[in-house]
Design a protein around this motif. Structure first.
Motif, PDB file in Angstrom:
ATOM      1  N   GLY A 136       0.789  -1.236   0.000  1.00 19.69           N
ATOM      2  CA  GLY A 136       0.000   0.000   0.000  1.00 19.69           C
ATOM      3  C   GLY A 136       0.815   1.277   0.000  1.00 19.69           C
ATOM      4  N   ASN A 137       2.022   1.203   0.579  1.00 15.14           N
ATOM      5  CA  ASN A 137       2.825   2.430   0.674  1.00 15.14           C
ATOM      6  C   ASN A 137       3.878   2.536  -0.416  1.00 15.14           C
ATOM      7  N   MET A 138       3.749   1.691  -1.455  1.00 17.03           N
ATOM      8  CA  MET A 138       4.755   1.727  -2.513  1.00 17.03           C
ATOM      9  C   MET A 138       4.298   2.592  -3.677  1.00 17.03           C
ATOM     10  N   PHE A 139       3.292   3.474  -3.428  1.00 15.86           N
ATOM     11  CA  PHE A 139       2.700   4.196  -4.557  1.00 15.86           C
ATOM     12  C   PHE A 139       3.661   5.184  -5.206  1.00 15.86           C
ATOM     13  N   ILE A 140       4.743   5.511  -4.504  1.00 21.12           N
ATOM     14  CA  ILE A 140       5.716   6.415  -5.125  1.00 21.12           C
ATOM     15  C   ILE A 140       6.835   5.603  -5.778  1.00 21.12           C
ATOM     16  N   THR A 141       7.310   4.570  -5.055  1.00 16.77           N
ATOM     17  CA  THR A 141       8.465   3.805  -5.556  1.00 16.77           C
ATOM     18  C   THR A 141       8.051   2.714  -6.545  1.00 16.77           C
ATOM     19  N   HIS A 142       6.924   2.031  -6.295  1.00 22.00           N
ATOM     20  CA  HIS A 142       6.467   0.933  -7.172  1.00 22.00           C
ATOM     21  C   HIS A 142       4.949   1.054  -7.400  1.00 22.00           C
ATOM     22  N   PRO A 143       4.522   2.002  -8.195  1.00 20.13           N
ATOM     23  CA  PRO A 143       3.079   2.253  -8.345  1.00 20.13           C
ATOM     24  C   PRO A 143       2.304   1.069  -8.901  1.00 20.13           C
ATOM     25  N   SER A 144       2.922   0.248  -9.770  1.00 22.80           N
ATOM     26  CA  SER A 144       2.168  -0.872 -10.355  1.00 22.80           C
ATOM     27  C   SER A 144       1.833  -1.918  -9.297  1.00 22.80           C
ATOM     28  N   LEU A 145       2.758  -2.115  -8.332  1.00 24.52           N
ATOM     29  CA  LEU A 145       2.480  -3.074  -7.248  1.00 24.52           C
ATOM     30  C   LEU A 145       1.332  -2.561  -6.378  1.00 24.52           C
ATOM     31  N   THR A 146       1.356  -1.280  -6.104  1.00 21.59           N
ATOM     32  CA  THR A 146       0.292  -0.687  -5.283  1.00 21.59           C
ATOM     33  C   THR A 146      -1.053  -0.822  -5.972  1.00 21.59           C
ATOM     34  N   SER A 147      -1.100  -0.548  -7.278  1.00 21.72           N
ATOM     35  CA  SER A 147      -2.383  -0.607  -7.989  1.00 21.72           C
ATOM     36  C   SER A 147      -2.940  -2.024  -7.972  1.00 21.72           C
ATOM     37  N   THR A 148      -2.077  -3.025  -8.185  1.00 17.95           N
ATOM     38  CA  THR A 148      -2.529  -4.428  -8.147  1.00 17.95           C
ATOM     39  C   THR A 148      -3.063  -4.775  -6.766  1.00 17.95           C
ATOM     40  N   ALA A 149      -2.321  -4.350  -5.743  1.00 17.77           N
ATOM     41  CA  ALA A 149      -2.739  -4.649  -4.363  1.00 17.77           C
ATOM     42  C   ALA A 149      -4.074  -3.976  -4.037  1.00 17.77           C
ATOM     43  N   VAL A 150      -4.243  -2.731  -4.476  1.00 24.12           N
ATOM     44  CA  VAL A 150      -5.488  -1.995  -4.191  1.00 24.12           C
ATOM     45  C   VAL A 150      -6.674  -2.676  -4.884  1.00 24.12           C
ATOM     46  N   ILE A 151      -6.494  -3.053  -6.143  1.00 22.24           N
ATOM     47  CA  ILE A 151      -7.575  -3.731  -6.881  1.00 22.24           C
ATOM     48  C   ILE A 151      -7.918  -5.057  -6.203  1.00 22.24           C
ATOM     49  N   PHE A 152      -6.874  -5.823  -5.858  1.00 20.11           N
ATOM     50  CA  PHE A 152      -7.105  -7.120  -5.194  1.00 20.11           C
ATOM     51  C   PHE A 152      -7.865  -6.922  -3.882  1.00 20.11           C
ATOM     52  N   ASN A 153      -7.405  -5.987  -3.060  1.00 18.73           N
ATOM     53  CA  ASN A 153      -8.040  -5.755  -1.756  1.00 18.73           C
ATOM     54  C   ASN A 153      -9.489  -5.314  -1.907  1.00 18.73           C
ATOM     55  N   ASN A 154      -9.747  -4.433  -2.880  1.00 24.07           N
ATOM     56  CA  ASN A 154     -11.117  -3.953  -3.075  1.00 24.07           C
ATOM     57  C   ASN A 154     -12.049  -5.097  -3.465  1.00 24.07           C
TER      58      ASN A 154
END
Lengths: 82, 307
Positions: free
Chosen positions: B109-127
């Motif tokens: 969740g906190n990688m939105f600056i360093t690794h935005p693609s990982l954050t987006s996948t995690a956010v979609i999965f969690n939602n």
């Protein structure tokens, strides 16, 4: 075939324990009288009622409730005597 | 879970341990902390506080579930046994979703600056995990509550027929506004993450509509359980049952609130820290209290079956 005194006991106990009353009465009969609930007779009532008083006393400390339940059980016992 | 309820303890302990390790290992990077305007020491203080609170919450949730399952095992062959079984399964799903989504959020969740693609996948999965669990969990709770209320002679009040659908509609409208009414849902705002990383039409059709159904089922279940606990005409049993139904109501309502807040998940860091922390602590304590009440009620009901 459940006896009349068995049904009366369940009715009296359902005021306190509702859906759990039949299971409660069956358990007391099996554990303390070592008979099946369908074999309960009026002669077993006095001994069973002592156990019922003790067991319900464990479940609630509402004195008014326990007193009323005790009265109901005594009435059942007295009806048997008469 | 239903055959050996005590297995829930090591499972929840393992998930909690994973969460604590994840939060301490994946502390936001300096660039992320700068973007959030938080010092590293403050970040650690917040992380440790929430680790402690989450540990308490999930421990209480596990304890509540074990008590409920143990009670169900005592009455499983009776008329109310089936209703309690579905309630237990639904509450179990909701309880176990929390650590799983928290672990994923902690890692990615906190990688939105360093690794935005990982954050987006995690956010979609969690939602989507949250939606699936909400629909499944609240459906099971709703089904269980219907089985129980049908045992009484209580018929639904007019409020249930008209009021609850309106209330669910109001909640969904609020969620829709929070989710897609203010931007930041698909494209992340500067120095933040998006709430969904999905287009609006997909959010509406695959997240909002299922939530509408889930929340309606949840609100109906809360009403049914209250009706059932008031409908049983017996003092001792009713008192114990009311503890359980109040606890389930608290868990359900606070879960809905959490889901509502999740609609603005990506932009929560724009709020001031103090109100955010207060809101988090309040929700965690409320849900813990809910599971605690469930445990207390289930233990009292189990005692009736054992004496």
């Amino acid at each position: 075939m459940p006896t009349a005194c068995y049904r009366q006991l369940i009715n009296a106990t359902s005021e306190l324990l509702g859906p759990a009353s039949q299971r409660f009465i069956d358990r007391q009969i099996r554990n303390h009288l070592s008979i099946e609930p369908s074999d309960l007779t009026k002669a077993d009532l006095k001994k069973l009622i002592q156990w019922l008083r003790l067991s319900v006393g464990v479940l609630t400390d509402d004195e008014a409730l326990l007193y009323n339940y005790d009265l109901t059980l005594k009435k059942l016992c007295d009806e048997d005597k008469s | 879970m239903l055959r050996n309820p005590k297995r829930l303890y090591p499972v929840m302990a393992a998930l909690t341990a994973c969460y604590v390790v994840a939060t301490l290992l994946f502390v936001p990077s300096t660039s992320t902390l700068n973007a959030l305007n938080i010092s590293r020491d403050k970040a650690y203080a917040i992380i440790i506080t929430f680790d402690l609170l989450m540990t308490i919450l999930w421990s209480v949730a596990a304890y509540g579930l074990v008590q409920l399952v143990t009670y169900w095992r005592t009455i499983r062959h009776t008329k109310d046994g089936e209703g309690i079984k579905y309630l237990t399964l639904g509450l179990g799903l909701i309880a176990f979703r929390m650590p799983i989504t928290s672990i994923i959020a902690a890692i990615f969740g906190n990688m939105f600056i360093t690794h935005p693609s990982l954050t987006s996948t995690a956010v979609i999965f969690n939602n989507y995990l949250s939606v699936i669990v909400a629909v499944a969990g609240f459906s099971l709770i709703g089904f269980g509550s219907e089985k129980l209320v049908n045992l009484t002679s209580k018929r639904p009040h007019k409020f249930v027929t008209f009021g609850l659908p309106l209330l669910a509609l109001a909640l969904v409208t609020a969620y829709t506004f929070m989710a897609i009414g203010r931007g930041g849902y698909q494209v992340p705002p500067p120095k933040s993450r998006a709430s969904f990383y999905l287009p609006g039409w997909l959010i509406v059709s695959t997240i909002i509509v299922p939530y509408a159904y889930a929340w309606y089922r949840a609100l109906t279940a809360t009403y049914n359980l209250r009706a059932y606990s008031l409908g049983v005409k017996c003092v001792v049993y009713r008192e114990s049952l009311q503890w359980m139904s109040r606890g389930i109501g608290m868990v359900v309502v606070n879960s809905i609130i959490l889901q509502l807040i999740g609609a603005r998940g990506g932009q929560l860091n724009k709020l001031r820290l103090a109100p955010l922390l207060f809101m988090g602590v309040f929700l965690i304590c409320s849900i813990s209290a809910g599971y605690g009440m469930i445990a207390y009620g289930a233990k009292k009901l189990k005692r009736i079956e054992e004496v």
